[in-house]
Design a protein around this motif. Structure first.
Motif, PDB file in Angstrom:
ATOM      1  N   ASP A 197       0.860  -1.181   0.000  1.00 27.44           N
ATOM      2  CA  ASP A 197       0.000   0.000   0.000  1.00 27.44           C
ATOM      3  C   ASP A 197       0.904   1.241   0.000  1.00 27.44           C
ATOM      4  OD1 ASP A 197      -1.471   2.260   1.013  1.00 27.44           O
ATOM      5  OD2 ASP A 197      -3.023   0.895   1.710  1.00 27.44           O
ATOM      6  N   ALA A 198       0.874   2.012  -1.083  1.00 25.79           N
ATOM      7  CA  ALA A 198       1.820   3.128  -1.239  1.00 25.79           C
ATOM      8  C   ALA A 198       1.683   4.161  -0.131  1.00 25.79           C
ATOM      9  CB  ALA A 198       1.620   3.789  -2.602  1.00 25.79           C
ATOM     10  N   THR A 199       0.456   4.428   0.312  1.00 27.10           N
ATOM     11  CA  THR A 199       0.254   5.417   1.379  1.00 27.10           C
ATOM     12  C   THR A 199       0.872   4.947   2.683  1.00 27.10           C
ATOM     13  OG1 THR A 199      -1.804   6.192   0.351  1.00 27.10           O
ATOM     14  CG2 THR A 199      -1.468   6.721   2.680  1.00 27.10           C
ATOM     15  N   LEU A 200       0.645   3.671   3.025  1.00 24.57           N
ATOM     16  CA  LEU A 200       1.208   3.130   4.263  1.00 24.57           C
ATOM     17  C   LEU A 200       2.733   3.022   4.173  1.00 24.57           C
ATOM     18  CD1 LEU A 200      -1.379   0.317   5.106  1.00 24.57           C
ATOM     19  CD2 LEU A 200      -1.239   2.630   6.043  1.00 24.57           C
ATOM     20  N   LEU A 201       3.244   2.656   3.007  1.00 23.77           N
ATOM     21  CA  LEU A 201       4.693   2.567   2.840  1.00 23.77           C
ATOM     22  C   LEU A 201       5.330   3.941   3.006  1.00 23.77           C
ATOM     23  CD1 LEU A 201       7.138   0.806   2.204  1.00 23.77           C
ATOM     24  CD2 LEU A 201       6.709   1.198  -0.233  1.00 23.77           C
ATOM     25  N   GLN A 202       4.671   4.958   2.489  1.00 22.82           N
ATOM     26  CA  GLN A 202       5.185   6.326   2.649  1.00 22.82           C
ATOM     27  C   GLN A 202       5.183   6.736   4.119  1.00 22.82           C
ATOM     28  OE1 GLN A 202       3.075   9.247   0.312  1.00 22.82           O
ATOM     29  NE2 GLN A 202       4.831  10.605   0.245  1.00 22.82           N
ATOM     30  N   LEU A 203       4.142   6.356   4.851  1.00 23.62           N
ATOM     31  CA  LEU A 203       4.101   6.641   6.290  1.00 23.62           C
ATOM     32  C   LEU A 203       5.230   5.910   7.012  1.00 23.62           C
ATOM     33  CD1 LEU A 203       0.274   6.474   7.091  1.00 23.62           C
ATOM     34  CD2 LEU A 203       1.718   8.510   7.012  1.00 23.62           C
ATOM     35  N   PHE A 204       5.512   4.700   6.569  1.00 26.32           N
ATOM     36  CA  PHE A 204       6.593   3.919   7.186  1.00 26.32           C
ATOM     37  C   PHE A 204       7.944   4.597   6.951  1.00 26.32           C
ATOM     38  CE2 PHE A 204       9.409  -0.010   6.958  1.00 26.32           C
ATOM     39  CZ  PHE A 204       9.501  -0.144   8.333  1.00 26.32           C
ATOM     40  N   VAL A 205       8.186   5.016   5.715  1.00 22.50           N
ATOM     41  CA  VAL A 205       9.437   5.706   5.399  1.00 22.50           C
ATOM     42  C   VAL A 205       9.554   6.991   6.219  1.00 22.50           C
ATOM     43  CG1 VAL A 205      10.718   6.897   3.585  1.00 22.50           C
ATOM     44  CG2 VAL A 205       9.606   4.712   3.090  1.00 22.50           C
ATOM     45  N   ARG A 206       8.445   7.710   6.366  1.00 24.03           N
ATOM     46  CA  ARG A 206       8.457   8.945   7.151  1.00 24.03           C
ATOM     47  C   ARG A 206       8.755   8.650   8.619  1.00 24.03           C
ATOM     48  NH1 ARG A 206       3.000  12.035   6.881  1.00 24.03           N
ATOM     49  NH2 ARG A 206       3.560  11.964   4.676  1.00 24.03           N
ATOM     50  N   ALA A 207       8.158   7.573   9.147  1.00 21.81           N
ATOM     51  CA  ALA A 207       8.385   7.228  10.551  1.00 21.81           C
ATOM     52  C   ALA A 207       9.828   6.792  10.794  1.00 21.81           C
ATOM     53  CB  ALA A 207       7.424   6.114  10.976  1.00 21.81           C
ATOM     54  N   MET A 208      10.414   6.104   9.834  1.00 22.10           N
ATOM     55  CA  MET A 208      11.779   5.589  10.003  1.00 22.10           C
ATOM     56  C   MET A 208      12.832   6.647   9.722  1.00 22.10           C
ATOM     57  SD  MET A 208      11.493   2.408  10.930  1.00 22.10           S
ATOM     58  CE  MET A 208      12.904   1.450  10.417  1.00 22.10           C
ATOM     59  N   GLY A 209      12.536   7.561   8.787  1.00 20.90           N
ATOM     60  CA  GLY A 209      13.511   8.570   8.405  1.00 20.90           C
ATOM     61  C   GLY A 209      14.361   8.098   7.240  1.00 20.90           C
ATOM     62  N   VAL A 210      15.049   9.050   6.595  1.00 20.63           N
ATOM     63  CA  VAL A 210      15.918   8.708   5.466  1.00 20.63           C
ATOM     64  C   VAL A 210      17.022   7.766   5.907  1.00 20.63           C
ATOM     65  CG1 VAL A 210      17.480   9.649   3.725  1.00 20.63           C
ATOM     66  CG2 VAL A 210      15.418  10.914   4.359  1.00 20.63           C
ATOM     67  N   TYR A 211      17.583   8.028   7.073  1.00 22.00           N
ATOM     68  CA  TYR A 211      18.629   7.172   7.643  1.00 22.00           C
ATOM     69  C   TYR A 211      18.130   6.643   8.991  1.00 22.00           C
ATOM     70  CZ  TYR A 211      21.539   9.621   4.214  1.00 22.00           C
ATOM     71  OH  TYR A 211      22.049  10.159   3.064  1.00 22.00           O
ATOM     72  N   PRO A 212      17.462   5.493   9.018  1.00 22.36           N
ATOM     73  CA  PRO A 212      16.922   4.984  10.279  1.00 22.36           C
ATOM     74  C   PRO A 212      18.030   4.585  11.253  1.00 22.36           C
ATOM     75  CG  PRO A 212      15.970   3.861   8.364  1.00 22.36           C
ATOM     76  CD  PRO A 212      17.150   4.634   7.882  1.00 22.36           C
ATOM     77  N   PRO A 213      17.758   4.632  12.551  1.00 25.14           N
ATOM     78  CA  PRO A 213      18.731   4.127  13.522  1.00 25.14           C
ATOM     79  C   PRO A 213      19.164   2.705  13.170  1.00 25.14           C
ATOM     80  CG  PRO A 213      16.983   5.297  14.649  1.00 25.14           C
ATOM     81  CD  PRO A 213      16.563   5.205  13.204  1.00 25.14           C
ATOM     82  N   GLY A 214      20.458   2.465  13.311  1.00 29.91           N
ATOM     83  CA  GLY A 214      21.021   1.168  12.945  1.00 29.91           C
ATOM     84  C   GLY A 214      21.672   1.164  11.582  1.00 29.91           C
ATOM     85  N   SER A 215      21.466   2.226  10.786  1.00 30.28           N
ATOM     86  CA  SER A 215      22.093   2.315   9.469  1.00 30.28           C
ATOM     87  C   SER A 215      23.570   2.678   9.622  1.00 30.28           C
ATOM     88  CB  SER A 215      21.394   3.379   8.609  1.00 30.28           C
ATOM     89  OG  SER A 215      20.047   3.051   8.386  1.00 30.28           O
ATOM     90  N   ILE A 216      24.388   2.175   8.693  1.00 30.06           N
ATOM     91  CA  ILE A 216      25.803   2.529   8.644  1.00 30.06           C
ATOM     92  C   ILE A 216      25.986   3.525   7.505  1.00 30.06           C
ATOM     93  CG2 ILE A 216      28.162   1.663   8.392  1.00 30.06           C
ATOM     94  CD1 ILE A 216      26.777   0.690  10.892  1.00 30.06           C
ATOM     95  N   VAL A 217      26.675   4.636   7.780  1.00 35.57           N
ATOM     96  CA  VAL A 217      26.808   5.702   6.791  1.00 35.57           C
ATOM     97  C   VAL A 217      28.253   6.186   6.732  1.00 35.57           C
ATOM     98  CG1 VAL A 217      24.422   6.480   7.046  1.00 35.57           C
ATOM     99  CG2 VAL A 217      26.212   7.489   8.486  1.00 35.57           C
TER     100      VAL A 217
END
Length: 437
Positions: free
Chosen positions: A336-356
């Protein structure tokens, strides 16, 4: 200042400098313990004249330099006599000013360390809850076939407690999901899926009863796997017969849960339809679009995310940022594109646990979400092997204009010592010598 072990010896490729050779663009490594000086790192390229003066004011007997990391060469070394003539003692006012600047920077460094201690304490607290909740969920799953009503009661309690504890500190919750140990198993997966589903539910502004139902359904979404031989569940290369058995876990779980008699329709929906896909490519009934119940659409997203971050074969593990990117760019039609967008927004571009990788070339782990107005500026923990892990350097990029993220990194491309430093809770055999659970 006393030198830290091995820090007072030149490393491969290094040369020794004195203060007269310092200028902006020269790389330096300070041969003293990190906690004893005001700079963020022991090894860095001098940014400006003020940094050069502050280093000189430390009166170190020697300073090391890696010429390969210099942007400009060091100044010529001055003979002792010329140095005395050309570099008279700094005025009392200048000396006092440099001492005040150094003291202010040391105070800032100590405040940064205090915040890092608070972060560790939050992670420890969240981990204790996570471990206790996973144990309770594991027991409920094991006893579901013999005492389903009691198992549902236990899961209901975990859902209520986790909603309060984990969602009160979502950064720690997401970081722990990204750092799950290799052998945490089905209960930890269920808890991760529940936590992430609740994050989306909060973003979607679902009412409290709907969140409670979502949490229970997410915790029990894989209950049907108790009917399947573990060897099939662990097999990444199932044949057609084994795949049919595996796919039946949705229907088997739904039947088990329905017999419990105390689960709502939304909870049952999450169990039956969490592998359905928005484009109709899922199972068990090949439902599509809004024909898939809302709870199942939510759990489908978070179940897939956790399976990408914590797969059976850890050679295939993605960082949270990689998993989000994969779902958004390659698998978007499945959800569901709307829910997936909400998920991305909740997690952020770089979610905690990401290596950068940072703009200065350093590597870091994201440990805190970015503020709403600065999505590319999360909190990061910087890989600095000269700094003890318990004193590790945390930088809030939203408050530090000198540092930024250049790009996300793949876990598989990072050396073991770096990952052990940045993701210590994730007790993975990074060498993959024993690469499958």
């Amino acid at each position: 200042m006393s030198a830290a072990p091995d820090s007072a010896t030149a490393q491969a490729g290094e040369i020794s400098l004195d203060a007269s050779q310092l200028r902006p663009g020269v790389h330096v490594r300070l041969p003293v313990p990190w906690i004893e000086h005001q700079f963020m790192f022991n090894s860095f390229v001098i940014a400006d004249e003020e940094q050069a003066r502050l280093i000189a004011a430390m009166n170190l007997p020697q300073i090391f330099c890696d010429p390969a990391r210099c942007r400009v060469p060091p100044l010529p070394r001055q003979p002792p006599g010329e140095k005395a003539a050309a570099d008279p003692a700094a005025s009392a006012a200048e000396s006092a000013r440099l001492r005040a600047v150094a003291a202010a920077r040391m105070a800032e460094k100590q405040e940064r360390s205090r915040k890092m201690t608070q972060l560790r304490e939050r992670l420890d607290k969240a981990q204790q809850h996570f471990a206790g909740a996973a144990k309770a969920v594991g027991g409920a799953i094991r006893h579901f076939t013999t005492n389903p009503r009691e198992a549902v009661r236990e899961v209901d309690l975990v859902s209520a407690e986790s909603t309060a504890a984990l969602l009160a500190d979502p950064d720690s919750a997401i970081a722990l999901i990204a750092e799950k140990a290799q052998d945490d198993g089905q209960a930890a997966h269920a808890l991760s899926v529940m936590t992430l589903a609740l994050l989306i539910g909060k973003q979607a502004q679902l009412p409290e009863p709907a969140l409670r139902a979502l949490g229970i359904g997410a915790l029990l979404h894989d209950i049907g796997k108790v009917t399947i031989n573990p060897s099939i569940l662990r097999n990444n290369e199932r044949n057609r017969h084994e795949e049919a058995i595996y796919q039946n876990h949705c229907r088997a779980g739904h039947e088990l849960a329905a017999r419990a008699g105390n689960l709502s329709q939304a909870m049952l929906d999450a169990i039956l339809a969490h592998h359905e896909r928005f484009d109709g490519s899922g199972f068990p009934d090949r439902l599509a679009g809004n024909a898939i119940p809302l709870a199942a659409r939510l759990v489908a997203i978070t179940n897939r995310f956790d399976n990408l971050v914590n797969p059976l074969d850890y050679r295939c593990a993605l960082s949270p940022s990689e998993a989000l990117s994969a779902m958004w760019t390659r698998e978007k039609k499945a959800f569901d594109a709307t829910l997936l967008q909400l998920f991305v927004r909740a997690m952020g571009v770089y979610p905690p646990g990401s290596i950068v990788q940072l703009a200065d070339g350093r590597v870091a782990a994201v440990v805190g979400s970015a503020p709403p107005g600065k999505p590319l500026k999360p909190k990061v923990l910087v890989y600095a092997p000269e700094v003890p892990r318990r004193q590790s350097i945390m930088v809030d990029l939203a408050e530090d204009d000198t540092m930024s993220i250049e790009r996300p990194l793949r876990l598989q491309e990072r050396p073991a010592e770096e990952l052990d430093y940045l993701l210590p809770r994730r007790k993975i055999n990074w060498s993959y010598l024993a690469d499958q659970r």
